[in-house]
Design an enzyme around this catalytic site. Structure first.
Site, PDB file in Angstrom:
ATOM      1  N   ASP A   1       6.276  88.869  25.037  1.00 21.59           N
ATOM      2  CA  ASP A   1       6.713  87.515  24.687  1.00 21.59           C
ATOM      3  C   ASP A   1       6.184  86.549  25.735  1.00 21.59           C
ATOM      4  OD1 ASP A   1       8.119  88.449  22.462  1.00 21.59           O
ATOM      5  OD2 ASP A   1       9.876  88.916  23.679  1.00 21.59           O
TER       6      ASP A   1
ATOM      7  N   LYS B   1       4.868  95.305  21.818  1.00 22.31           N
ATOM      8  CA  LYS B   1       5.251  94.522  20.643  1.00 22.31           C
ATOM      9  C   LYS B   1       4.654  93.116  20.737  1.00 22.31           C
ATOM     10  CE  LYS B   1       9.436  92.463  19.829  1.00 22.31           C
ATOM     11  NZ  LYS B   1       9.462  91.178  19.112  1.00 22.31           N
TER      12      LYS B   1
ATOM     13  N   ASP C   1       5.486  92.463  15.092  1.00 20.90           N
ATOM     14  CA  ASP C   1       6.794  92.039  14.585  1.00 20.90           C
ATOM     15  C   ASP C   1       6.613  90.773  13.774  1.00 20.90           C
ATOM     16  OD1 ASP C   1       9.479  91.858  14.191  1.00 20.90           O
ATOM     17  OD2 ASP C   1       9.978  91.267  16.240  1.00 20.90           O
ATOM     18  N   LEU C   2       6.130  90.936  12.537  1.00 18.85           N
ATOM     19  CA  LEU C   2       5.789  89.767  11.705  1.00 18.85           C
ATOM     20  C   LEU C   2       6.841  89.468  10.636  1.00 18.85           C
ATOM     21  CD1 LEU C   2       1.947  90.326  11.174  1.00 18.85           C
ATOM     22  CD2 LEU C   2       3.131  89.120  13.011  1.00 18.85           C
ATOM     23  N   LYS C   3       7.776  90.383  10.429  1.00 20.39           N
ATOM     24  CA  LYS C   3       8.894  90.192   9.480  1.00 20.39           C
ATOM     25  C   LYS C   3       8.406  89.618   8.149  1.00 20.39           C
ATOM     26  CE  LYS C   3      12.449  89.708  13.045  1.00 20.39           C
ATOM     27  NZ  LYS C   3      11.627  89.654  14.278  1.00 20.39           N
ATOM     28  N   LEU C   4       7.551  90.371   7.472  1.00 15.90           N
ATOM     29  CA  LEU C   4       6.987  89.867   6.208  1.00 15.90           C
ATOM     30  C   LEU C   4       8.041  89.778   5.113  1.00 15.90           C
ATOM     31  CD1 LEU C   4       3.591  91.807   5.841  1.00 15.90           C
ATOM     32  CD2 LEU C   4       4.074  89.678   7.072  1.00 15.90           C
TER      33      LEU C   4
ATOM     34  N   ASP D   1       7.685  87.987   1.026  1.00 20.05           N
ATOM     35  CA  ASP D   1       7.028  87.050   0.105  1.00 20.05           C
ATOM     36  C   ASP D   1       7.018  87.725  -1.263  1.00 20.05           C
ATOM     37  OD1 ASP D   1       5.220  85.057  -1.013  1.00 20.05           O
ATOM     38  OD2 ASP D   1       4.566  84.636   1.029  1.00 20.05           O
TER      39      ASP D   1
ATOM     40  N   PRO E   1       5.714  90.172  -4.190  1.00 21.85           N
ATOM     41  CA  PRO E   1       5.135  91.502  -3.969  1.00 21.85           C
ATOM     42  C   PRO E   1       3.620  91.513  -3.771  1.00 21.85           C
ATOM     43  CG  PRO E   1       6.859  91.644  -5.608  1.00 21.85           C
ATOM     44  CD  PRO E   1       6.696  90.175  -5.304  1.00 21.85           C
ATOM     45  N   ASN E   2       2.884  90.776  -4.603  1.00 18.53           N
ATOM     46  CA  ASN E   2       1.420  90.799  -4.490  1.00 18.53           C
ATOM     47  C   ASN E   2       0.977  90.360  -3.090  1.00 18.53           C
ATOM     48  OD1 ASN E   2      -1.355  90.869  -5.577  1.00 18.53           O
ATOM     49  ND2 ASN E   2      -1.239  88.649  -5.263  1.00 18.53           N
ATOM     50  N   THR E   3       1.612  89.316  -2.568  1.00 22.65           N
ATOM     51  CA  THR E   3       1.244  88.784  -1.248  1.00 22.65           C
ATOM     52  C   THR E   3       1.618  89.773  -0.150  1.00 22.65           C
ATOM     53  OG1 THR E   3       1.573  86.563  -2.100  1.00 22.65           O
ATOM     54  CG2 THR E   3       1.527  86.783   0.281  1.00 22.65           C
TER      55      THR E   3
ATOM     56  N   THR F   1      20.144  89.677  13.717  1.00 16.66           N
ATOM     57  CA  THR F   1      21.358  89.746  14.549  1.00 16.66           C
ATOM     58  C   THR F   1      21.904  88.357  14.900  1.00 16.66           C
ATOM     59  OG1 THR F   1      19.944  90.030  16.460  1.00 16.66           O
ATOM     60  CG2 THR F   1      20.950  92.010  15.565  1.00 16.66           C
TER      61      THR F   1
ATOM     62  N   GLN G   1      20.787  87.777  25.699  1.00 20.85           N
ATOM     63  CA  GLN G   1      21.310  88.887  24.891  1.00 20.85           C
ATOM     64  C   GLN G   1      22.825  88.931  25.079  1.00 20.85           C
ATOM     65  OE1 GLN G   1      19.642  90.586  22.781  1.00 20.85           O
ATOM     66  NE2 GLN G   1      17.506  90.687  23.439  1.00 20.85           N
TER      67      GLN G   1
ATOM     68  N   GLY H   1      11.705  93.408  26.818  1.00 19.67           N
ATOM     69  CA  GLY H   1      10.799  92.350  27.237  1.00 19.67           C
ATOM     70  C   GLY H   1      11.001  91.963  28.682  1.00 19.67           C
ATOM     71  N   ARG H   2      11.890  90.956  28.873  1.00 17.35           N
ATOM     72  CA  ARG H   2      12.026  90.333  30.191  1.00 17.35           C
ATOM     73  C   ARG H   2      12.332  91.276  31.352  1.00 17.35           C
ATOM     74  NH1 ARG H   2      15.678  85.863  27.504  1.00 17.35           N
ATOM     75  NH2 ARG H   2      16.011  87.717  26.220  1.00 17.35           N
TER      76      ARG H   2
HETATM   77  O1  C5P Z   1      13.352  90.055  26.755  1.00 15.66           O
HETATM   78  P1  C5P Z   1      14.161  90.936  25.871  1.00 15.66           P
HETATM   79  O2  C5P Z   1      14.257  92.378  26.358  1.00 15.66           O
HETATM   80  O3  C5P Z   1      15.529  90.375  25.536  1.00 15.66           O
HETATM   81  O4  C5P Z   1      13.307  90.980  24.536  1.00 15.66           O
HETATM   82  C1  C5P Z   1      13.752  91.610  23.368  1.00 15.66           C
HETATM   83  C2  C5P Z   1      12.736  91.483  22.271  1.00 15.66           C
HETATM   84  O5  C5P Z   1      13.316  91.973  21.067  1.00 15.66           O
HETATM   85  C3  C5P Z   1      12.291  90.062  21.982  1.00 15.66           C
HETATM   86  O6  C5P Z   1      10.932  90.140  21.516  1.00 15.66           O
HETATM   87  C4  C5P Z   1      13.209  89.623  20.873  1.00 15.66           C
HETATM   88  O7  C5P Z   1      12.639  88.648  20.042  1.00 15.66           O
HETATM   89  C5  C5P Z   1      13.387  90.927  20.100  1.00 15.66           C
HETATM   90  N1  C5P Z   1      14.614  90.986  19.325  1.00 15.66           N
HETATM   91  C6  C5P Z   1      15.865  90.864  19.890  1.00 15.66           C
HETATM   92  N2  C5P Z   1      16.978  90.933  19.122  1.00 15.66           N
HETATM   93  C7  C5P Z   1      16.860  91.107  17.813  1.00 15.66           C
HETATM   94  C8  C5P Z   1      15.619  91.241  17.215  1.00 15.66           C
HETATM   95  C9  C5P Z   1      14.497  91.170  18.018  1.00 15.66           C
HETATM   96  O8  C5P Z   1      15.991  90.719  21.100  1.00 15.66           O
HETATM   97  N3  C5P Z   1      17.932  91.204  17.089  1.00 15.66           N
END
Ligand code: C5P
Length: 236
Positions: free
Chosen positions: A17, A39, A66-69, A71, A73-75, A121, A191, A211-212
């Site tokens: 990120d 990711k 992580d594109l969360k598609l 749309d 079905p065809n697309t 979430t 979080q 991530g962080r």
């Molecule tokens: O930095 P951190 O560890 O909180 O990053 C968590 C990753 O997971 C981020 O890319 C965030 O967008 C993703 N994510 C999340 N909670 C969700 C879905 C995705 O933290 N419910």
């Protein structure tokens, strides 16, 4: 690949990120062999991340897009086929039966695996009611998880606190991938409910998206290496 054959290193997915491809590339270089799975989400995708995904996949890194598609079905089928061409490993789609079926239809022997997003979430029961749903979060997550299993989807992305119950509901086959992970003592940031890497693995998670705690650490490589060791201890 069965869940038990995933190496501790491959269980850690570092969320890139970061605002630019050059910063993401520098992070991957700093992490070196300590991290094998990354990711790439919407922010970086729209900032040139798809070519980075292709580049990293060609270097042997595993990539979760992580594109969360969602749309028609065809697309969805055609977009999923394009993602499969990039050589990446995981792709998210929303867990609507039509969308899951359409994405699944594009795989045709490709190693790409699909993860369904059950309920975001950030949604609570009131948000779902406002959006017209007759189910609360818990019931809708269970219902969509079952629909994903029936559609032959490979796995789910879900919060750490849902892992234990869904592992019991779905059995060992589905990949369960969870964010919201914080090694003991690290800053939880925005979080709300977090688990340590060991707790999430013991609850039944296959992969942890972190991530962080890695990318903002003073020494990202040492942070990632500590997490992999903690995972190793939890699967043993
Ligand atoms: O930095 P951190 O560890 O909180 O990053 C968590 C990753 O997971 C981020 O890319 C965030 O967008 C993703 N994510 C999340 N909670 C969700 C879905 C995705 O933290 N419910």
């Amino acid at each position: 690949m069965s869940a038990s054959s995933i190496t501790p290193r491959d269980r850690l997915i570092v969320a890139l990120d970061l605002p630019s491809v050059s910063e993401a590339r520098a992070m991957v270089e700093a992490l070196g062999d300590t991290v094998s799975f990354y990711k790439i989400g919407l922010e970086l995708t729209y900032g040139g991340g798809l070519s980075l995904a292709r580049e990293l996949a060609a270097q042997g890194k595993k990539i979760f897009l992580d594109l969360k598609l969602h749309d028609i079905p065809n697309t969805v089928t055609r977009a999923t086929a394009q993602v499969a061409e990039l050589g990446v490993n995981l792709l998210t789609i929303h867990a609507y039966p039509q969308t899951m079926k359409a994405a699944q239809a594009a795989l045709k022997g490709s190693p790409l695996r699909l993860l369904a997003v059950t309920v975001m979430t950030s949604y609570d029961d009131t948000d779902l009611a406002n959006a017209g749903y007759a189910f609360g979060v818990k019931d809708l997550v269970r219902r969509r998880a079952e629909q994903a299993r029936q559609a032959g989807i490979d796995g789910l992305i879900l919060s750490a606190e849902e892992v234990q119950e869904l592992r019991a509901q779905l059995g060992p086959q589905m990949l369960l991938v969870t964010p919201g992970i914080r090694p003991a003592g690290s800053d939880i940031g925005d979080q709300k409910r977090v688990m340590t890497p060991a707790q999430a693995i013991k609850a039944g998670a296959d992969h942890l998206v972190i991530g962080r705690p890695v990318t903002q650490a003073a020494d990202p490589r040492a942070a990632a290496s500590g997490i992999v060791k903690e995972i190793e201890g939890a699967v043993a």
